[in-house]
Design a protein around this motif. Sequence first.
Motif, mmCIF file in Angstrom:
data_model
loop_
_atom_site.group_PDB
_atom_site.id
_atom_site.type_symbol
_atom_site.label_atom_id
_atom_site.label_comp_id
_atom_site.label_asym_id
_atom_site.label_seq_id
_atom_site.Cartn_x
_atom_site.Cartn_y
_atom_site.Cartn_z
ATOM 1 N N ASP A 49 0.837 -1.191 0.000
ATOM 2 C CA ASP A 49 0.000 0.000 0.000
ATOM 3 C C ASP A 49 0.879 1.250 0.000
ATOM 4 O O ASP A 49 1.875 1.321 0.720
ATOM 5 C CB ASP A 49 -0.901 -0.009 1.232
ATOM 6 N N ALA A 50 0.529 2.227 -0.790
ATOM 7 C CA ALA A 50 1.323 3.456 -0.902
ATOM 8 C C ALA A 50 1.389 4.225 0.414
ATOM 9 O O ALA A 50 2.293 5.033 0.617
ATOM 10 C CB ALA A 50 0.765 4.347 -1.999
ATOM 11 N N ASP A 51 0.458 3.990 1.316
ATOM 12 C CA ASP A 51 0.458 4.671 2.614
ATOM 13 C C ASP A 51 1.270 3.925 3.666
ATOM 14 O O ASP A 51 1.446 4.421 4.773
ATOM 15 C CB ASP A 51 -0.977 4.859 3.114
ATOM 16 N N SER A 52 1.768 2.750 3.333
ATOM 17 C CA SER A 52 2.542 1.946 4.274
ATOM 18 C C SER A 52 3.900 2.589 4.529
ATOM 19 O O SER A 52 4.491 3.201 3.643
ATOM 20 C CB SER A 52 2.735 0.537 3.700
ATOM 21 N N GLU A 53 4.419 2.415 5.741
ATOM 22 C CA GLU A 53 5.754 2.948 6.048
ATOM 23 C C GLU A 53 6.849 2.167 5.329
ATOM 24 O O GLU A 53 7.978 2.623 5.227
ATOM 25 C CB GLU A 53 6.008 2.937 7.557
ATOM 26 N N SER A 54 6.508 0.993 4.801
ATOM 27 C CA SER A 54 7.469 0.169 4.069
ATOM 28 C C SER A 54 7.473 0.447 2.567
ATOM 29 O O SER A 54 8.282 -0.106 1.843
ATOM 30 C CB SER A 54 7.161 -1.316 4.299
ATOM 31 N N TYR A 55 6.558 1.290 2.095
ATOM 32 C CA TYR A 55 6.475 1.632 0.672
ATOM 33 C C TYR A 55 7.676 2.497 0.308
ATOM 34 O O TYR A 55 7.973 3.488 0.967
ATOM 35 C CB TYR A 55 5.177 2.396 0.410
ATOM 36 N N ASP A 56 8.400 2.107 -0.742
ATOM 37 C CA ASP A 56 9.577 2.876 -1.142
ATOM 38 C C ASP A 56 9.514 3.228 -2.621
ATOM 39 O O ASP A 56 8.577 2.869 -3.331
ATOM 40 C CB ASP A 56 10.874 2.151 -0.782
ATOM 41 N N ILE A 57 10.532 3.928 -3.084
ATOM 42 C CA ILE A 57 10.554 4.404 -4.470
ATOM 43 C C ILE A 57 10.649 3.255 -5.466
ATOM 44 O O ILE A 57 10.209 3.381 -6.602
ATOM 45 C CB ILE A 57 11.678 5.438 -4.680
ATOM 46 N N LEU A 58 11.159 2.109 -5.053
ATOM 47 C CA LEU A 58 11.238 0.959 -5.954
ATOM 48 C C LEU A 58 9.854 0.370 -6.196
ATOM 49 O O LEU A 58 9.543 -0.048 -7.314
ATOM 50 C CB LEU A 58 12.199 -0.093 -5.412
ATOM 51 N N ASP A 59 9.017 0.334 -5.159
ATOM 52 C CA ASP A 59 7.625 -0.100 -5.340
ATOM 53 C C ASP A 59 6.919 0.837 -6.319
ATOM 54 O O ASP A 59 6.191 0.397 -7.206
ATOM 55 C CB ASP A 59 6.875 -0.095 -4.000
ATOM 56 N N GLU A 60 7.157 2.124 -6.144
ATOM 57 C CA GLU A 60 6.539 3.113 -7.026
ATOM 58 C C GLU A 60 7.045 2.970 -8.457
ATOM 59 O O GLU A 60 6.275 3.073 -9.417
ATOM 60 C CB GLU A 60 6.829 4.516 -6.495
#
Length: 189
Positions: A49-60
């Motif tokens: 989820d984009a709101d997760s603290e684990s979301y990073d630029i690689l996921d994006e």
Amino acid sequence: MPAYHSSFLRDTDTRVIGNFGLPPLRTKTRGPAYTLPPLPAGVSELDVDADSESYDILDETLMLFRANTLFRNFEIKGPADRVLIYGILWISDCLARVKPAMSQRDAEKALNTAALDHFALPGDPAFPLNALYQPPRDRSEADTLRQYISQLRQELAMRLVARLYADGTGKPSKWWLSFSKRRFMGKSL
């Protein structure tokens, strides 16, 4: 219609070398990037989820790759967009190396080897986007940038393989491989 930009443009406390941002990554690979916390139990790497603290630029980057690859022009709005551009070009390079008959293990080996190969940095004559990227100021910055980009390439290659073989058939996704011939901004690494 404009291309999709990074949501990490709002992060103003990210370290920058030249004008290439070094945002934190959720990674197991050693390197200079600040490490984000791992995904919570039960959350798939494919559905962060984009709101997760684990979301990073690689996921994006993986999420925006297919949409942004269709654009020939991209207005850069900040250091995070430069990381996004480099990531998209690296994914294109990876997809060109994966063949339709490759097993997941062979693809992992090929992409990991490619990620560890010598690559050009901004400011080097062989770097394809020197007009958009400023070179590092000194040798220590260049070494840090090389380590960060190497870490980014390794982690992005591992996540890409997970997406390519997510269906469990043992063959790469034809929907991802169909983008292997596309060139974002008409460039390649």
